[in-house]
Design a protein around this motif. Structure first.
Motif, PDB file in Angstrom:
ATOM      1  N   TYR A 144       0.586  -5.252  -2.908  1.00  0.00           N
ATOM      2  CA  TYR A 144      -0.710  -5.135  -2.241  1.00  0.00           C
ATOM      3  C   TYR A 144      -1.781  -5.928  -2.990  1.00  0.00           C
ATOM      4  O   TYR A 144      -1.885  -5.846  -4.219  1.00  0.00           O
ATOM      5  CB  TYR A 144      -1.170  -3.676  -2.210  1.00  0.00           C
ATOM      6  N   GLN A 145      -2.596  -6.680  -2.237  1.00  0.00           N
ATOM      7  CA  GLN A 145      -3.793  -7.302  -2.802  1.00  0.00           C
ATOM      8  C   GLN A 145      -4.984  -6.846  -1.972  1.00  0.00           C
ATOM      9  O   GLN A 145      -5.354  -7.460  -0.984  1.00  0.00           O
ATOM     10  CB  GLN A 145      -3.700  -8.823  -2.809  1.00  0.00           C
ATOM     11  N   ALA A 146      -5.561  -5.710  -2.359  1.00  0.00           N
ATOM     12  CA  ALA A 146      -6.694  -5.134  -1.649  1.00  0.00           C
ATOM     13  C   ALA A 146      -7.989  -5.797  -2.113  1.00  0.00           C
ATOM     14  O   ALA A 146      -8.031  -6.555  -3.079  1.00  0.00           O
ATOM     15  CB  ALA A 146      -6.747  -3.627  -1.891  1.00  0.00           C
ATOM     16  N   VAL A 147      -9.073  -5.488  -1.418  1.00  0.00           N
ATOM     17  CA  VAL A 147     -10.377  -6.081  -1.712  1.00  0.00           C
ATOM     18  C   VAL A 147     -10.912  -5.550  -3.044  1.00  0.00           C
ATOM     19  O   VAL A 147     -10.930  -4.332  -3.283  1.00  0.00           O
ATOM     20  CB  VAL A 147     -11.377  -5.767  -0.588  1.00  0.00           C
ATOM     21  N   GLY A 148     -11.342  -6.456  -3.925  1.00  0.00           N
ATOM     22  CA  GLY A 148     -11.908  -6.060  -5.204  1.00  0.00           C
ATOM     23  C   GLY A 148     -10.930  -5.388  -6.135  1.00  0.00           C
ATOM     24  O   GLY A 148     -11.321  -4.710  -7.089  1.00  0.00           O
ATOM     25  N   ASP A 149      -9.648  -5.582  -5.885  1.00  0.00           N
ATOM     26  CA  ASP A 149      -8.611  -4.868  -6.628  1.00  0.00           C
ATOM     27  C   ASP A 149      -7.667  -5.857  -7.298  1.00  0.00           C
ATOM     28  O   ASP A 149      -7.679  -7.058  -7.026  1.00  0.00           O
ATOM     29  CB  ASP A 149      -7.837  -3.966  -5.667  1.00  0.00           C
ATOM     30  N   HIS A 150      -6.832  -5.323  -8.184  1.00  0.00           N
ATOM     31  CA  HIS A 150      -5.763  -6.102  -8.795  1.00  0.00           C
ATOM     32  C   HIS A 150      -4.612  -6.240  -7.793  1.00  0.00           C
ATOM     33  O   HIS A 150      -4.441  -5.405  -6.901  1.00  0.00           O
ATOM     34  CB  HIS A 150      -5.248  -5.406 -10.051  1.00  0.00           C
ATOM     35  N   LEU A 151      -3.822  -7.282  -7.924  1.00  0.00           N
ATOM     36  CA  LEU A 151      -2.543  -7.343  -7.233  1.00  0.00           C
ATOM     37  C   LEU A 151      -1.653  -6.257  -7.833  1.00  0.00           C
ATOM     38  O   LEU A 151      -1.485  -6.195  -9.052  1.00  0.00           O
ATOM     39  CB  LEU A 151      -1.906  -8.722  -7.414  1.00  0.00           C
ATOM     40  N   LYS A 152      -1.105  -5.387  -6.973  1.00  0.00           N
ATOM     41  CA  LYS A 152      -0.334  -4.243  -7.453  1.00  0.00           C
ATOM     42  C   LYS A 152       1.011  -4.168  -6.740  1.00  0.00           C
ATOM     43  O   LYS A 152       1.142  -4.577  -5.581  1.00  0.00           O
ATOM     44  CB  LYS A 152      -1.103  -2.937  -7.212  1.00  0.00           C
ATOM     45  N   VAL A 153       1.989  -3.588  -7.446  1.00  0.00           N
ATOM     46  CA  VAL A 153       3.311  -3.391  -6.862  1.00  0.00           C
ATOM     47  C   VAL A 153       3.713  -1.933  -7.011  1.00  0.00           C
ATOM     48  O   VAL A 153       3.528  -1.320  -8.067  1.00  0.00           O
ATOM     49  CB  VAL A 153       4.356  -4.323  -7.509  1.00  0.00           C
ATOM     50  N   PHE A 154       4.264  -1.384  -5.915  1.00  0.00           N
ATOM     51  CA  PHE A 154       4.711   0.010  -5.885  1.00  0.00           C
ATOM     52  C   PHE A 154       6.177   0.043  -5.458  1.00  0.00           C
ATOM     53  O   PHE A 154       6.604  -0.716  -4.588  1.00  0.00           O
ATOM     54  CB  PHE A 154       3.877   0.828  -4.893  1.00  0.00           C
ATOM     55  N   ALA A 155       6.931   0.958  -6.044  1.00  0.00           N
ATOM     56  CA  ALA A 155       8.318   1.156  -5.643  1.00  0.00           C
ATOM     57  C   ALA A 155       8.362   1.994  -4.374  1.00  0.00           C
ATOM     58  O   ALA A 155       7.584   2.930  -4.202  1.00  0.00           O
ATOM     59  CB  ALA A 155       9.091   1.851  -6.758  1.00  0.00           C
ATOM     60  N   VAL A 156       9.294   1.657  -3.481  1.00  0.00           N
ATOM     61  CA  VAL A 156       9.519   2.473  -2.288  1.00  0.00           C
ATOM     62  C   VAL A 156      11.028   2.630  -2.115  1.00  0.00           C
ATOM     63  O   VAL A 156      11.773   1.658  -2.000  1.00  0.00           O
ATOM     64  CB  VAL A 156       8.851   1.851  -1.038  1.00  0.00           C
ATOM     65  N   THR A 157      11.474   3.878  -2.151  1.00  0.00           N
ATOM     66  CA  THR A 157      12.894   4.173  -2.041  1.00  0.00           C
ATOM     67  C   THR A 157      13.078   5.606  -1.571  1.00  0.00           C
ATOM     68  O   THR A 157      12.240   6.471  -1.831  1.00  0.00           O
ATOM     69  CB  THR A 157      13.611   3.957  -3.397  1.00  0.00           C
ATOM     70  N   ASN A 158      14.161   5.848  -0.849  1.00  0.00           N
ATOM     71  CA  ASN A 158      14.482   7.183  -0.343  1.00  0.00           C
ATOM     72  C   ASN A 158      13.303   7.804   0.400  1.00  0.00           C
ATOM     73  O   ASN A 158      13.006   8.994   0.260  1.00  0.00           O
ATOM     74  CB  ASN A 158      14.935   8.106  -1.477  1.00  0.00           C
ATOM     75  N   GLY A 159      12.608   6.997   1.173  1.00  0.00           N
ATOM     76  CA  GLY A 159      11.523   7.490   2.008  1.00  0.00           C
ATOM     77  C   GLY A 159      10.268   7.868   1.270  1.00  0.00           C
ATOM     78  O   GLY A 159       9.445   8.623   1.797  1.00  0.00           O
TER      79      GLY A 159
END
Length: 348
Positions: A250-265
């Motif tokens: 995600y690169q939101a407004v005024g924010d850092h580029l961020k990464v989140f894990a998504v697994t098993n729903g």
């Protein structure tokens, strides 16, 4: 007008261009005698990307700079003849009137930060709707600030939807759900209970993880009917996340580029890593390049040099290590004039 151009010569194809026209049953603002007609002066802003599915070209519309009255429209055209079939029309707020909603009814534009409607293997269409009137919970037919799924088998027909419990607050505060785009996630990140997922986020920065098979409609007591809602992890979204290898970027407004894990729903927080720098309005839609799942690079385009819609400087292209976003591999401002990009543009 819809134009179909020859890739080699740029010449118009047969049947091109085609004037856009549509009408649908509706009693909302700007309707007449129970019919709501597409008005190119009010609804001619065509920001989302086009979607090709099942032999049809789908085009989404909103209004010019929120100038009322306007509505959100999704229209389907034959991909060869460009003919617009009367049953391939969907309007987001067809019945919204001043009598029910007061000043500025309707709206519900389709913006999605330039992202087009998504399509699954069954040619169902998915998209997010912006601010406006909402009456779906009382069968009024208005779907502002909602996730929508349309079937396309015999025309466009509402198949399912989800609307956040605080829709009225979102609309009142100009906190569009539909300011950003949404992503259909692969089955590899689903759970046994929720194998088919999608994710979307708007100006509020809330991330909604929704079951595509049972989207949940509206629950005034809270968004407990959906798979997950994450608040406070990112800033407001005017863009679309990138999915890669069980991760969302995600690169939101005024924010850092961020990464989140998504697994098993489940989307896990906090972020696995983030960039050192931030990007202002309008944020960015990341892209990921890789050799299979190896050597992955996340690319983002910084367009914050856009000021009030006019460019004041160049865009900056950034490349980050997808495994550790704190490591910037390159940006186009590092080598002076050699790599300097062209003027920033808001929706690129």
């Amino acid at each position: 007008r819809v134009h179909a151009l020859n890739l080699l010569t740029g010449a118009e194809q047969a049947h091109s261009p085609m004037v856009v026209s549509a009408a649908i049953a509706g009693t909302g603002v700007a309707s007449a005698n129970g019919v709501l007609t597409f008005d190119p002066m009010a609804n001619g802003l065509q920001r989302p990307a086009l979607t090709l599915a099942g032999g049809r070209l789908y085009i989404a519309y909103s209004g010019f700079a929120d100038t009322n009255p306007y509505h959100g429209w999704l229209l389907g055209f034959d991909a060869i003849t460009l003919q617009q079939a009367t049953n391939y029309v969907f309007n987001t707020t067809p019945n919204a009137t001043t009598a029910v909603f007061g000043a500025n009814p309707g709206e519900g534009g389709l913006w999605m930060g330039g992202n087009g409607p998504a399509v699954d293997a069954g040619t169902n269409l998915y998209f997010l709707v912006g601010n406006g009137s909402y009456s779906a919970q009382t069968n009024g037919g208005d779907f502002a600030d909602s996730f929508i799924r349309l079937s396309t088998t015999n025309g466009l027909a509402l198949a399912d939807y989800f609307t956040p419990y605080d829709q009225a607050t979102l609309a009142a505060n100009d906190t569009d759900l539909g300011s950003g785009g949404m992503v259909l996630l692969p089955d590899e990140v689903g759970s046994a209970a929720h194998p088919h997922l999608m994710v979307g986020s708007g100006k509020s920065g809330k991330i909604y993880l929704v079951d595509r098979d049972a989207m949940g409609h509206f629950n005034a007591a809270g968004d407990t009917q959906i798979v997950q809602m994450v608040s406070g992890a990112i800033g407001g979204m005017f863009s679309t996340p990138a999915y890669f290898n069980h991760r969302l970027y995600y690169q939101a407004v005024g924010d850092h580029l961020k990464v989140f894990a998504v697994t098993n729903g489940t989307l896990s927080t906090p972020a696995l890593s983030q960039s050192a720098g931030t990007i202002g309005f309008p944020g960015a839609t990341p892209s990921v390049s890789a050799n299979g799942t190896n050597d992955a690079i996340v690319w983002v385009l910084d367009n914050t040099a856009v000021s009030s819609g006019s460019p004041t400087g160049p865009a900056v292209l950034h490349a980050y290590n997808a495994e550790n976003l704190a490591q910037e591999l390159y940006n186009s401002s590092q080598a002076g004039a050699r790599d300097t990009a062209a003027w920033a543009v808001k929706t690129t």
